[in-house]
Scaffold this motif. Structure first.
Motif, mmCIF file in Angstrom:
data_model
loop_
_atom_site.group_PDB
_atom_site.id
_atom_site.type_symbol
_atom_site.label_atom_id
_atom_site.label_comp_id
_atom_site.label_asym_id
_atom_site.label_seq_id
_atom_site.Cartn_x
_atom_site.Cartn_y
_atom_site.Cartn_z
ATOM 1 N N ILE A 116 1.145 -0.233 8.395
ATOM 2 C CA ILE A 116 1.098 0.828 9.398
ATOM 3 C C ILE A 116 1.555 2.161 8.778
ATOM 4 O O ILE A 116 2.496 2.210 7.979
ATOM 5 C CB ILE A 116 1.961 0.440 10.629
ATOM 6 N N PHE A 153 18.175 0.188 5.866
ATOM 7 C CA PHE A 153 18.080 0.866 4.567
ATOM 8 C C PHE A 153 19.438 0.957 3.880
ATOM 9 O O PHE A 153 19.546 0.820 2.663
ATOM 10 C CB PHE A 153 17.463 2.264 4.720
ATOM 11 N N LYS A 162 11.666 -6.044 4.414
ATOM 12 C CA LYS A 162 11.232 -6.343 5.786
ATOM 13 C C LYS A 162 12.173 -7.359 6.437
ATOM 14 O O LYS A 162 12.530 -7.227 7.611
ATOM 15 C CB LYS A 162 9.799 -6.890 5.724
ATOM 16 N N MET A 197 9.750 1.223 10.001
ATOM 17 C CA MET A 197 9.930 1.693 11.382
ATOM 18 C C MET A 197 8.995 0.899 12.299
ATOM 19 O O MET A 197 9.360 0.580 13.431
ATOM 20 C CB MET A 197 9.623 3.200 11.461
ATOM 21 N N GLY A 198 7.826 0.560 11.759
ATOM 22 C CA GLY A 198 6.875 -0.276 12.505
ATOM 23 C C GLY A 198 7.487 -1.626 12.846
ATOM 24 O O GLY A 198 7.326 -2.141 13.956
ATOM 25 N N LEU A 236 8.193 10.420 13.575
ATOM 26 C CA LEU A 236 9.229 9.939 12.664
ATOM 27 C C LEU A 236 9.641 11.081 11.731
ATOM 28 O O LEU A 236 8.870 11.506 10.877
ATOM 29 C CB LEU A 236 8.695 8.750 11.849
ATOM 30 N N PHE A 285 12.814 5.502 0.137
ATOM 31 C CA PHE A 285 12.973 5.574 1.596
ATOM 32 C C PHE A 285 11.709 6.167 2.234
ATOM 33 O O PHE A 285 11.192 5.631 3.216
ATOM 34 C CB PHE A 285 14.202 6.420 1.950
ATOM 35 N N ASN A 286 11.228 7.258 1.650
ATOM 36 C CA ASN A 286 10.031 7.905 2.203
ATOM 37 C C ASN A 286 8.812 6.983 2.170
ATOM 38 O O ASN A 286 7.981 6.995 3.067
ATOM 39 C CB ASN A 286 9.716 9.193 1.433
ATOM 40 N N ARG A 293 0.840 -1.199 0.000
ATOM 41 C CA ARG A 293 0.000 0.000 0.000
ATOM 42 C C ARG A 293 0.880 1.255 0.000
ATOM 43 O O ARG A 293 0.633 2.208 -0.728
ATOM 44 C CB ARG A 293 -0.879 -0.003 1.241
ATOM 45 N N HIS A 294 1.948 1.201 0.787
ATOM 46 C CA HIS A 294 2.832 2.360 0.930
ATOM 47 C C HIS A 294 3.561 2.655 -0.353
ATOM 48 O O HIS A 294 3.823 3.789 -0.688
ATOM 49 C CB HIS A 294 3.834 2.115 2.052
ATOM 50 N N ASP A 304 2.061 -4.451 8.626
ATOM 51 C CA ASP A 304 2.829 -4.056 7.449
ATOM 52 C C ASP A 304 2.281 -2.799 6.778
ATOM 53 O O ASP A 304 2.986 -2.132 6.036
ATOM 54 C CB ASP A 304 2.871 -5.200 6.424
ATOM 55 N N GLU A 310 15.423 3.541 15.309
ATOM 56 C CA GLU A 310 15.863 4.432 14.219
ATOM 57 C C GLU A 310 17.230 4.008 13.678
ATOM 58 O O GLU A 310 17.457 4.030 12.467
ATOM 59 C CB GLU A 310 15.927 5.886 14.724
ATOM 60 N N LEU A 353 17.996 2.760 9.872
ATOM 61 C CA LEU A 353 19.027 3.322 8.985
ATOM 62 C C LEU A 353 20.002 2.239 8.523
ATOM 63 O O LEU A 353 20.365 2.189 7.348
ATOM 64 C CB LEU A 353 19.791 4.445 9.690
ATOM 65 N N ILE A 383 10.412 -0.979 15.517
ATOM 66 C CA ILE A 383 9.930 -0.604 16.855
ATOM 67 C C ILE A 383 9.261 -1.781 17.563
ATOM 68 O O ILE A 383 9.202 -1.841 18.783
ATOM 69 C CB ILE A 383 9.001 0.641 16.747
ATOM 70 N N GLU A 389 11.313 11.870 8.839
ATOM 71 C CA GLU A 389 11.858 11.187 7.659
ATOM 72 C C GLU A 389 13.008 11.953 7.006
ATOM 73 O O GLU A 389 13.986 11.354 6.556
ATOM 74 C CB GLU A 389 10.747 10.965 6.630
ATOM 75 N N LEU A 448 2.366 5.046 14.174
ATOM 76 C CA LEU A 448 3.572 4.515 14.814
ATOM 77 C C LEU A 448 3.639 4.864 16.301
ATOM 78 O O LEU A 448 4.313 4.185 17.066
ATOM 79 C CB LEU A 448 4.831 5.055 14.123
ATOM 80 N N SER A 502 9.710 3.977 4.858
ATOM 81 C CA SER A 502 10.224 4.247 6.219
ATOM 82 C C SER A 502 9.199 3.961 7.314
ATOM 83 O O SER A 502 9.558 3.397 8.353
ATOM 84 C CB SER A 502 10.767 5.667 6.331
ATOM 85 N N SER A 503 7.923 4.319 7.088
ATOM 86 C CA SER A 503 6.926 4.105 8.150
ATOM 87 C C SER A 503 6.680 2.626 8.447
ATOM 88 O O SER A 503 6.811 2.212 9.604
ATOM 89 C CB SER A 503 5.600 4.781 7.791
ATOM 90 N N PRO A 504 6.355 1.804 7.426
ATOM 91 C CA PRO A 504 6.140 0.396 7.760
ATOM 92 C C PRO A 504 7.398 -0.283 8.299
ATOM 93 O O PRO A 504 7.315 -1.153 9.175
ATOM 94 C CB PRO A 504 5.693 -0.253 6.442
#
Lengths: 206, 204
Positions: free
Chosen positions: B15, A73, A96, A52-53, B24, A44-45, A14-15, B13, A66, A70, A56, B26, B20, A48-50
């Motif tokens: 999210i 990536f 992933k 980071m999920g 974040l 990266f943009n 989706r991202h 996946d 974080e 990095l 974390i 970015e 979060l 990054s959110s999924p």
């Protein structure tokens, strides 16, 4: 019981799709492979959110997450040329997996995974299925409440789908330890979910 | 690994940034990553440059070293030539001549017997006026085109000459251009020592 609706459509990528109006994923990856820094930033943009999920979920604090993000990536861009593109889902899974491996490496480095033999009865069928009904934000929060050792096994078994044997190999622990850690994690989750003062219980199950 | 559908995994996946539970940044993270990627690139270039320099050095250093060596060798040879060209003093030659004379006495006897067989008389030989035989030119062709000139002996004593010819300072099989001065005549010839010995006697 109120069951929150699942988001539709359910796509891993989706991202990747959200921000890809002009360039498709394969072209973007090809541009990244050729060293196009703008394309790399775009990828990266988007991821990054999924990712980071993922980080974390495995690590104790945001700083560690974080750093692992990095590192992941960085490795991903370095090894991108060796990756054969086989679709968005496969690509997402590949990234992933890099993140998970990096997170496990960090945990091992920090000695946060201990092989502790627990001599207790294990109920392998302990049901924690209500967590599937949690909103993703709450799901992440409740997972983060579990101590690192149990959480790692829970993440690998219940979310990534690893077998206990695979977890044992990845974490250098025995199958029995993996099973007992998962049991402990599930037991804790049950406690969180059943607790009268627990916000999740009031939110979803009452 | 179980690859079947996993609702937990699917949920997590997809999210979003707002889900979060943390802020974040970015752009900040990208800056850090970009720095690392750029640094890596420069490290790669640095390694390539170092490798290229090493390869270049591998070619240059042996050339310089061999040049230096050849210069040093040349200087050594030059000094050797100068040393050889320097005439020996009386004090230097006397002990050598003494040894040579002693050796000559041992060697001359069988040689004289050989000469008698060839019909040459020892007395006749000795009756000849003293001949000054000078062997002073030897071309040593080494790797470098350098000619060494060295006087092996200079004597009017036939026994000394004979002894010197019996014990040449170089391999007897080698042919050398030898400048001879016999009874005022001179010439250059290429001859080996054994032949020279006989020819000298025959000529005399």
């Amino acid at each position: 019981m109120k069951i929150p609706p699942l988001r539709q459509p359910f796509r891993y990528y989706r991202h990747l799709h959200n921000q890809m109006h002009l360039v498709n994923t394969k072209d973007l990856i090809d541009q990244c492979k050729s060293g196009d820094r703008k394309a790399q930033q775009q990828l990266f943009n988007q991821l990054s959110s999924p990712m980071m999920g993922v980080c974390i979920r495995y690590l104790k604090n945001t700083e560690d997450a974080e750093e692992v993000l990095l590192d992941g990536f960085y490795k991903m861009f370095r090894h991108l040329n060796r990756m054969t593109y086989q679709g968005e889902k496969s690509f997402f899974g590949w990234v992933k997996k890099i993140m998970i491996n990096e997170a496990l490496m960090r945990l091992r480095k920090n000695k946060e995974i201990r092989s502790v033999a627990i001599n207790e009865e294990i109920d392998e069928n302990l049901d924690v299925s209500p967590i599937k009904q949690l909103e993703v934000e709450d799901l992440l929060k409740i997972i983060q409440m579990i101590p690192i050792g149990y959480r790692t096994v829970f993440n690998l078994h219940e979310i990534e789908g690893y077998s206990h044997k695979e977890i044992g190999e990845a974490l250098k622990i025995s199958v029995g330890t993996s099973k007992s850690q998962l049991f402990k994690a599930k037991k804790l989750l049950q406690v969180y979910l059943k607790s009268e003062n627990n916000e999740y219980r009031t939110k979803y199950f009452i | 690994m179980n690859t079947g559908r996993n609702i937990l995994s699917e949920k997590l996946d997809q999210i979003g940034k707002s889900e979060l539970g943390i802020e974040l940044d970015e752009s900040l993270l990208w800056d850090q990553l970009n720095n690392r990627l750029t640094k890596k690139k420069s490290v790669v270039w640095r390694r390539i440059l170092v490798a290229a320099s090493l390869v270049a050095l591998m070619f240059i250093v042996p050339t310089i070293v061999s040049k230096d060596t050849s210069t040093a060798e040349l200087a050594e040879i030059k000094s050797e030539i100068e040393k050889v060209n320097k005439p020996m003093t009386q004090s230097e030659t006397e002990p050598v001549l003494e040894i040579v004379s002693d050796e000559a006495m041992k060697i001359s006897k069988p040689s004289i017997i050989k000469l008698r067989r060839k019909g040459l008389d020892e007395i006749n030989l000795l009756m000849y006026p003293p001949s000054e035989i000078v062997l002073n030119s030897i071309s040593v062709k080494n790797k470098q085109p350098i000619v060494l000139k060295k006087s092996f002996f200079k004597s009017t004593d036939i026994a000394i000459i004979q002894a010197s010819l019996q014990n040449p300072p170089i391999s007897p099989k080698r042919k050398l251009p030898i400048e001879t001065g016999i009874l005022g005549s001179s010439g250059t010839t290429e001859i080996d020592y054994k032949e020279l010995k006989i020819r000298l006697y025959v000529k005399n």
